[in-house]
Design an enzyme around this catalytic site. Structure first.
Site, short mmCIF file in Angstrom:
data_model
loop_
_atom_site.label_atom_id
_atom_site.label_comp_id
_atom_site.label_asym_id
_atom_site.label_seq_id
_atom_site.Cartn_x
_atom_site.Cartn_y
_atom_site.Cartn_z
N ARG A 78 25.93 39.51 -9.31
CA ARG A 78 27.03 38.77 -9.70
C ARG A 78 27.75 39.19 -11.06
O ARG A 78 26.65 39.30 -11.91
CB ARG A 78 26.70 37.35 -9.69
CG ARG A 78 27.60 36.29 -10.28
CD ARG A 78 29.08 36.05 -9.55
NE ARG A 78 29.60 34.89 -10.22
CZ ARG A 78 31.07 35.06 -9.72
NH1 ARG A 78 31.43 35.62 -8.85
NH2 ARG A 78 31.66 33.65 -10.29
N THR A 111 2.48 9.58 -6.05
CA THR A 111 3.50 10.24 -6.99
C THR A 111 2.91 10.91 -8.10
O THR A 111 1.61 11.09 -8.31
CB THR A 111 4.23 8.91 -7.54
OG1 THR A 111 3.31 8.12 -8.22
CG2 THR A 111 4.63 7.98 -6.46
N ASP A 138 3.18 10.32 -11.00
CA ASP A 138 2.42 9.18 -12.10
C ASP A 138 1.13 8.99 -11.65
O ASP A 138 0.15 8.79 -12.33
CB ASP A 138 3.45 7.90 -12.13
CG ASP A 138 4.79 8.24 -12.44
OD1 ASP A 138 4.83 8.90 -13.49
OD2 ASP A 138 5.70 7.35 -11.96
N ILE A 142 5.70 6.75 7.02
CA ILE A 142 4.59 7.87 7.67
C ILE A 142 5.36 9.33 8.18
O ILE A 142 6.06 9.32 9.14
CB ILE A 142 3.83 7.13 8.80
CG1 ILE A 142 3.36 5.77 8.17
CG2 ILE A 142 2.62 7.98 8.93
CD1 ILE A 142 2.62 5.90 6.99
N ALA A 186 1.00 -1.18 -0.02
CA ALA A 186 0.09 -0.08 -0.15
C ALA A 186 0.88 1.19 0.05
O ALA A 186 1.21 1.81 1.28
CB ALA A 186 -0.78 0.03 1.34
N GLU A 193 -5.10 17.22 1.03
CA GLU A 193 -3.78 17.18 1.29
C GLU A 193 -3.12 17.46 0.00
O GLU A 193 -2.15 18.24 -0.14
CB GLU A 193 -3.50 15.50 1.88
CG GLU A 193 -1.73 15.65 1.93
CD GLU A 193 -1.33 14.28 2.62
OE1 GLU A 193 -1.69 14.17 3.85
OE2 GLU A 193 -0.82 13.37 2.12
N PHE A 229 23.07 30.27 -9.18
CA PHE A 229 24.30 30.41 -8.04
C PHE A 229 25.71 29.68 -8.42
O PHE A 229 26.77 30.23 -7.89
CB PHE A 229 23.78 30.18 -6.77
CG PHE A 229 22.98 31.37 -5.98
CD1 PHE A 229 23.56 32.02 -4.96
CD2 PHE A 229 21.82 31.69 -6.61
CE1 PHE A 229 22.76 33.07 -4.46
CE2 PHE A 229 21.09 32.60 -5.97
CZ PHE A 229 21.66 33.27 -4.71
#
Length: 382
Positions: free
Chosen positions: A270, A367, A369, A159, A132, A244, A340
């Protein structure tokens, strides 16, 4: 869709940024290198109200609408030099707390949601070692009904917050014959006999976010700790994952804004071959791409929040937001390292950390995918 912000909302975002800059940036490099969870900063965030921003005031929350909440989380990410702490906060809010708020009884909310908002650490246990992960519903953890409750056996791996959690929402199979329809969610307290946790697992980035395993061995969980009805785990998980996936990287967008500003400032200072490096097209194009990714990420985030705020379906938009923002952060983190140069690679300048922190985002919460599979399926691909 109206994504304009009121003066009050912008002030709340600035307060979140000011709080993060003042309180969350002490010894970040030291903690990151040592896999040290910033417990003091976590408590400060809880006291500031972060964990309760979108939750009801009756349980200690702030009662903010979802649009305002994601904007404040963006501000928090902008002000924090540590990506791990905002990620931990977002992870707990949008999985563990959302699940209890949406499916918990009034008693469960009082007993668990309120302490979580106050700073108790909670985990969300779905992923297992062999079956899972992306294949979410092939669970091996079992919950056998017994008098007064259930006996849980099994393990959860990888987790977030597991090694330090004081409670966890876990998913187990109550009826294997029913497949995904036999999955049930439980609130497991760390004080319950048979509950244990692993040490922190080392990983490439987000090192201030503890990750580990949960072990349940003949762990008795009383009926009152079942979350939702028996067999409703699929609905609960799907609901929590929409939140989420949609919002877990809200703070990362604030970090992308900070990256852009740092890249512009450095490219204007820079010099190489007698001119500012920003004058080279290869550098200016990277900065333009960073800006484009930032603004596109915001639109994905705000659209999910708009749909959520108006009680409209958001599964596809949440998948697109998770997919795009996670990949955009990795790409922009690579661009700023190139801008940088050697300073971007050497750890003392703390530029390379964003790239390491971003890599896990391609995996967490499904993921890239899997997100593409969800999007394709919702558009009719068989």
């Amino acid at each position: 869709m109206d994504f304009s912000w009121s003066r009050e909302q912008l002030e709340l975002k600035q307060k979140a940024t000011d709080f993060a800059q003042k309180h969350l940036n002490t010894n970040v490099s030291h903690k990151e290198r040592g896999n040290i969870f910033p417990s003091d900063e976590w408590k400060k965030c809880a006291d500031f109200g972060v964990l309760g921003w979108p939750f009801p005031k009756e349980f200690g929350g702030g009662g903010h609408d979802i649009m305002t909440t994601v904007l404040m989380l963006e501000g928090l990410g902008y002000g924090s030099e540590d990506n791990g702490l905002p990620f931990s906060l977002n992870s707990q809010m949008w999985s563990t707390q959302v699940a209890i708020n949406a499916f918990g009884s009034e008693e469960q909310k009082k007993k668990y949601l309120k302490p979580l908002i106050s700073g108790t650490v909670g985990a969300f246990g779905i992923t297992e070692n062999d079956t899972a992960g992306s294949d979410t519903y092939s669970l091996q953890m079992t919950a056998e009904k017994t008098e007064g409750g259930y006996i849980l056996n099994g393990e959860k791996h990888y987790i977030t917050l597991a090694p330090i959690c004081e409670m966890a929402v876990v998913f187990a199979t109550t009826n294997p014959k029913l497949g995904r329809w036999g999955i049930t969610a439980f609130i497991v307290d760390s004080s319950m006999k048979g509950f244990s946790r692993s040490e922190v697992r080392d990983k490439v980035g987000m090192r201030t976010t503890p990750m580990g395993n949960l072990y349940l061995k003949d762990c008795f969980v009383p009926d009152e700790n079942r979350l939702g009805k028996e067999g409703s785990g699929l609905s609960l998980f799907t609901s929590a994952m929409e939140s989420e996936r949609g919002y877990i990287f809200a703070s990362q967008i604030g970090r992308m804004q900070k990256q852009l500003e740092n890249a512009i400032s450095y490219s204007n200072e820079r010099k190489s071959f007698g001119q500012n490096i920003g004058g080279f097209q290869s550098v200016s194009n990277r900065i333009a791409n960073m800006k484009l990714r930032l603004e596109t990420s915001k639109m994905h985030l705000y659209k999910v929040a708009y749909l959520d705020h108006n009680d409209l379906p958001l599964m596809e938009e949440a998948a697109m937001a998770k997919l795009y923002i996670s990949e955009a952060f990795v790409e922009s983190s690579t661009d700023i390292i190139r801008i940088f140069g050697a300073k971007g690679v050497v750890t003392e300048y703390e530029i390379e950390r964003d790239l390491r922190d971003g890599l896990g985002g391609l995996i967490y919460s499904g993921t890239s995918d899997i997100q593409r599979n969800i999007i394709a399926k919702l558009n009719g691909v068989q």
